[in-house]
Design an enzyme around this catalytic site. Structure first.
Site, PDB file in Angstrom:
ATOM      1  N   ALA A 138       0.789  -1.245   0.000  1.00  0.00           N
ATOM      2  CA  ALA A 138       0.000   0.000   0.000  1.00  0.00           C
ATOM      3  C   ALA A 138       0.815   1.287   0.000  1.00  0.00           C
ATOM      4  O   ALA A 138       0.345   2.316  -0.470  1.00  0.00           O
ATOM      5  CB  ALA A 138      -0.932   0.009   1.209  1.00  0.00           C
ATOM      6  N   CYS A 173       4.045  -0.457 -12.045  1.00  0.00           N
ATOM      7  CA  CYS A 173       4.403   0.736 -12.821  1.00  0.00           C
ATOM      8  C   CYS A 173       5.686   0.435 -13.613  1.00  0.00           C
ATOM      9  O   CYS A 173       6.601   1.245 -13.652  1.00  0.00           O
ATOM     10  CB  CYS A 173       4.583   1.955 -11.925  1.00  0.00           C
ATOM     11  SG  CYS A 173       5.800   1.733 -10.617  1.00  0.00           S
TER      12      CYS A 173
HETATM   13  C1  LIG Z   1       4.856  -0.005  -5.987  1.00  0.00           C
HETATM   14  S1  LIG Z   1       4.995   0.274  -4.298  1.00  0.00           S
HETATM   15  C2  LIG Z   1       3.332   0.509  -3.828  1.00  0.00           C
HETATM   16  C3  LIG Z   1       2.773   1.883  -4.155  1.00  0.00           C
HETATM   17  C4  LIG Z   1       1.412   2.108  -3.524  1.00  0.00           C
HETATM   18  N1  LIG Z   1       0.464   1.091  -3.882  1.00  0.00           N
HETATM   19  C5  LIG Z   1       0.832   3.464  -3.873  1.00  0.00           C
HETATM   20  O1  LIG Z   1      -0.075   3.567  -4.698  1.00  0.00           O
HETATM   21  O2  LIG Z   1       1.294   4.456  -3.298  1.00  0.00           O
HETATM   22  C6  LIG Z   1       5.348  -1.312  -3.691  1.00  0.00           C
HETATM   23  C7  LIG Z   1       5.295  -1.459  -2.192  1.00  0.00           C
HETATM   24  O3  LIG Z   1       5.421  -2.838  -1.884  1.00  0.00           O
HETATM   25  C8  LIG Z   1       5.968  -2.951  -0.600  1.00  0.00           C
HETATM   26  N2  LIG Z   1       6.374  -4.368  -0.415  1.00  0.00           N
HETATM   27  C9  LIG Z   1       7.419  -5.012  -0.967  1.00  0.00           C
HETATM   28  N3  LIG Z   1       7.415  -6.309  -0.575  1.00  0.00           N
HETATM   29  C10 LIG Z   1       6.337  -6.476   0.212  1.00  0.00           C
HETATM   30  C11 LIG Z   1       5.792  -7.587   0.921  1.00  0.00           C
HETATM   31  N4  LIG Z   1       6.365  -8.795   0.878  1.00  0.00           N
HETATM   32  N5  LIG Z   1       4.669  -7.393   1.652  1.00  0.00           N
HETATM   33  C12 LIG Z   1       4.089  -6.185   1.720  1.00  0.00           C
HETATM   34  N6  LIG Z   1       4.568  -5.093   1.080  1.00  0.00           N
HETATM   35  C13 LIG Z   1       5.672  -5.237   0.332  1.00  0.00           C
HETATM   36  C14 LIG Z   1       7.071  -1.936  -0.609  1.00  0.00           C
HETATM   37  O4  LIG Z   1       7.426  -1.552   0.710  1.00  0.00           O
HETATM   38  C15 LIG Z   1       6.422  -0.784  -1.407  1.00  0.00           C
HETATM   39  O5  LIG Z   1       5.881   0.179  -0.548  1.00  0.00           O
END
Ligand SMILES: C[S@@+](CC[C@H](N)C(=O)[O-])C[C@H]1O[C@@H](n2cnc3c(N)ncnc32)[C@H](O)[C@@H]1O
Length: 459
Positions: free
Chosen positions: A273, A388
């Site tokens: 998120a 993205c």
């Molecule tokens: C593309 S960003 C998300 C952007 C967000 N959805 C927004 O609209 O602002 C990906 C996110 O995935 C999180 N992430 C990576 N691995 C993860 C996991 N195993 N479980 C939960 N979150 C994770 C990262 O910390 C990062 O904040």
């Protein structure tokens, strides 16, 4: 005098009245004193940090010596570094035509910083050249090249930069991938979008009038309801910020949450998120939202935005695969960690930071997270997967493999018009592949892949 501003005697940009137009640079640091020189030193540091590592520019901005600069000079240093990153291929092309042999890296940095100012930010040439020469003088490593710096920059000023191509700003391996995936015309469009400083897009809280917001920020309402503005500067001072009427979110980034088509009272899980633009959309739709992310630090931004907008969501800081909670949801959004190559307009450093091996590594993470997300979808519920990234391994290939190993799910084709996406983004499978080459006439948009899937009622 230009419509958007003028320069004072010291080369600083000054505002003029009337309909604001985005200035080429948010601000110009003073040229004749040590502060102007210091800002350019920091611009070089930021540029090199971005070239060295992912998130390097942002990290360097938050540390000394960037942190020690006055806000106006820090903003200038950042603008120079970003301009240099966006046009790095062209800048190097221009320099290489003038240099008989490769100079030391510190000298190249000085020259890149100077050309980013004169070619992109419209800094007066005298200011950019004189500060570059002063900079060369300050460092024993660059001092012997002082005359070369002067001659190269004056030569370019006198004779002009010569022809350059937008595609030279893209690393060869990424350009080759995008040409193979999307064709030559799309590649050319992506290259053109990548060299422009993008506008700012705002997503609105329900009940807020888009036309009124657009008027307040000299913007336009986009299909889908986002408001786009060319305004620059401190967004906290724009009308509607304090009252929480909107949040900043690229028009393409606003599409995946709309695909979930949430109804008030439904339950939704936003599984990756932070920093939370999509969570705000889900909450604004009236759903009962759980926002989960492994990074507590990144979730702080979401907390601030929820406070400001008065929206609510339950925030959980935990890796999704370790979340010890039995709940399943009507709708699950997986905005998975990815190379982020689609954000090259806003984050030109992704072009340099992304390595070929990362694509495969992140594809493994996405595969794993997709299965975790699927297990959280109620029978008859929806799952939207998005990234993205412009890399097919992080989009189409993931969904094809997911549907093969999860027969309880099927694609529900997207309607681009209903979710504010360009019509040409629709793939034959019913997914959305948004490219930065689309909506060129409106100022382009980030690259995104999004697929809407549904679990069968019995699944
Ligand atoms: C593309 S960003 C998300 C952007 C967000 N959805 C927004 O609209 O602002 C990906 C996110 O995935 C999180 N992430 C990576 N691995 C993860 C996991 N195993 N479980 C939960 N979150 C994770 C990262 O910390 C990062 O904040």
């Amino acid at each position: 005098m230009s419509a958007g501003g003028n320069s004072d005697a010291r080369g600083r940009r000054i505002a003029t009245r009337g309909r604001p137009r985005p200035p080429a640079a948010p601000v110009e640091a003073s040229a004749q004193d040590d502060v102007g020189v210091e800002a350019r030193v920091v611009a070089g540091l930021l540029l090199n940090a971005a070239l060295e590592r992912r998130n390097g520019l942002d990290e360097a901005l938050s540390q000394p010596p960037a942190r020690a600069l006055a806000p106006v000079d820090r903003a200038f240093a950042r603008a120079v570094a970003m301009a240099a990153l966006r046009r790095l291929g062209e800048i190097d092309q221009i320099l290489d035509r003038r240099l008989n042999k490769a100079p030391p890296e510190a000298v190249r940095t000085l020259l890149r910083v100077a050309l980013a100012q004169t070619l992109v930010l419209e800094t007066p040439a005298f200011a950019a050249v004189s500060t570059a020469v002063k900079l060369a003088e300050r460092d024993p490593k660059t001092r012997p090249y002082k005359n070369l710096v002067n001659a190269v920059l004056r030569g370019i000023g006198r004779d002009g930069p010569g022809l350059t191509t937008a595609e030279s700003n893209l690393p060869d391996w990424l350009a080759a991938r995008w040409k193979a995936a999307y064709g030559e015309a799309a590649l050319a469009g992506i290259a053109l979008a990548a060299r422009q400083e993008p506008p700012t897009d705002l997503s609105l809280k329900p009940g807020v009038d888009p036309a009124a917001v657009a008027e307040g920020v000299d913007g336009e309402v986009l299909p889908g309801g986002s408001v786009r503005t060319g305004r620059r500067g401190d967004i906290a001072a724009w009308p509607g910020f304090e009252t929480g009427d909107w949040w900043v979110q690229d028009a393409a980034a606003a599409v995946p949450a709309r695909l979930l088509d949430l109804k008030a009272g439904e339950t939704a899980l936003d599984m990756c998120a932070a920093p939370g633009g999509k969570t705000l959309q889900l909450a604004a739709a009236g759903a009962s939202v759980v926002a989960l992310d492994r990074s507590a630090a990144r979730l702080k931004r979401l907390e601030q935005n929820l406070d400001r907008t008065g929206l609510t969501a339950e925030i959980v800081a935990v890796p999704a695969e370790d979340w010890d909670d039995p709940r399943a949801f009507d709708a699950v959004l997986l905005d998975a960690p990815c190379t982020a190559t689609g954000t090259l307009r806003r984050n030109p450093e992704v072009l340099r930071a992304t390595r070929p091996a990362e694509v495969a590594k992140l594809a493994d993470v996405q595969h794993r997270l997709l299965d975790v997300a699927a297990a959280r979808v109620k029978p008859g519920g929806r799952l939207v997967y998005c990234t993205c990234s412009l890399e097919r391994e992080e989009g189409e290939t993931q969904v094809i493999a997911f549907l093969r190993r999860n027969p309880a799910f099927r694609t529900v084709p997207a309607d681009p018009a209903a979710v504010g996406a360009p019509a040409e983004a629709l793939t034959p499978e019913g997914w959305l592949r948004i490219l930065p080459s689309m909506w060129a006439e409106r100022g382009a948009l980030d690259g995104f892949f999004a697929a809407r899937l549904e679990r069968t009622a019995l699944g």
